[in-house]
Design a protein around this motif. Sequence first.
Motif, PDB file in Angstrom:
ATOM      1  N   LEU A  57       0.755  -0.997  -0.020  1.00 34.38           N
ATOM      2  CA  LEU A  57       0.027   0.055  -0.116  1.00 34.38           C
ATOM      3  C   LEU A  57       0.760   1.369  -0.101  1.00 34.38           C
ATOM      4  N   ALA A 114      -7.929  -2.818   3.123  1.00 37.67           N
ATOM      5  CA  ALA A 114      -7.261  -2.562   1.917  1.00 37.67           C
ATOM      6  C   ALA A 114      -6.620  -3.644   1.204  1.00 37.67           C
ATOM      7  N   THR A 299      -3.114   0.290  -9.360  1.00 37.18           N
ATOM      8  CA  THR A 299      -4.167  -0.364  -8.758  1.00 37.18           C
ATOM      9  C   THR A 299      -5.113  -1.102  -9.686  1.00 37.18           C
ATOM     10  N   THR A 345       3.686   0.540  -5.191  1.00 37.40           N
ATOM     11  CA  THR A 345       2.561   0.974  -4.225  1.00 37.40           C
ATOM     12  C   THR A 345       1.505   0.998  -5.050  1.00 37.40           C
ATOM     13  N   ARG A 348      -4.505   3.097  -1.597  1.00 35.77           N
ATOM     14  CA  ARG A 348      -5.213   2.770  -0.546  1.00 35.77           C
ATOM     15  C   ARG A 348      -6.636   3.282   0.081  1.00 35.77           C
TER      16      ARG A 348
END
Length: 374
Positions: A57, A114, A299, A345, A348
């Motif tokens: 995250l 998450a 993501t 990353t 989140r």
Amino acid sequence: MGARWSLIGLGIITLATRLVAVGPVQDGTEPAESQKMKALDAGKTAVQPPDRPTVRLSQRPGFDDDDAYVQSVAAQVTSLLKEAGQASEPRLLVAAELDAANRILSHLLEPACAMNFLGIPTELRDAARVRQELDRIETLLDQAQEERESEIADGSSPSWSRLAKNRSTTLRAFAHALRTVLLPGQGDDAKRATRRAASALSPLLEDKRPQVAAAATFWQACLRRMESDSARARAVLAPALADPQPGTLPYAFYARLLRCRITAERGGYATAIALLIQIEERCNDWFDADAERADAIRTAQWIQLEVLSNWFRALDPASRPAERQWCADRMESLSTEVFGEDSDTLYRLGNAVPLLDPIPVEPIEDPSPPAKDD
């Protein structure tokens, strides 16, 4: 990078969709039985998709990792309750207990929530640790209820009491939802618990606070999906490419990823991938900060890897070797070109549920009834 993937990816997906629709092409020069045997031989040479890259995250400002952040919030909660415990009025303790329950629910459980949704393995998702925090929230809410009833008996204002009760009800609905999502049970009792948790969120779907309504929508859709009721889950979710309403991020973004995931689970793998690639492009409009936008795009690509992996497993190795190879190649491209040591990353939740406005510690004066006309 996003535009390039959009153009290339959509073209490849169109090709893959046609392959899935029509199956292996026969040119008429080779007997069908021979082609079948070749397909079986190809299936024996098992195509293996690449391992999914290691991700984490996005880092919270001021903290080295999520464990340090969790410890910091835990210390704040302890200090808050210690100070409130010295108060002489029940009203002060009620306000502190509800605030503490909200912080635990929003902050301490956020990494687990998450990572659970994104499928990131971590010790922060440890069931015992999550259960401990959820049990603590339930205890705080029960204590707040007892103290509130005591305050009512002492003549507290009805408006203050209603405000405290409404906040407690909202937090309890979210707490039950997260318990069901993070600690799913089995059997009929678990199914009933999931339905109850989803129903408890229903009044919050129309809440005037955008964050509360968006969070309730996302978590209820997660619960409906757990019920294997994808139609009802999709019914509460906005279209995947719809612009999020002001004040609804990050929940609205996660909800759009959830809709793509549900689309894939219903067999629409190619459609889900096409939507996810378009979501990457929309992130340029949805997010202002560069780092946040980059995390959001990654993501969407991370969920695309999940969809590709599931599609790969759903295809029969004997009869669909070309499609499986395409999925594996696409996964390899994403893994090597998108994810790396300096780009690992993901976006989140920030808060697992919204932080609600604290209730005032002073009594609220009820409005005087309007004067009667003479």
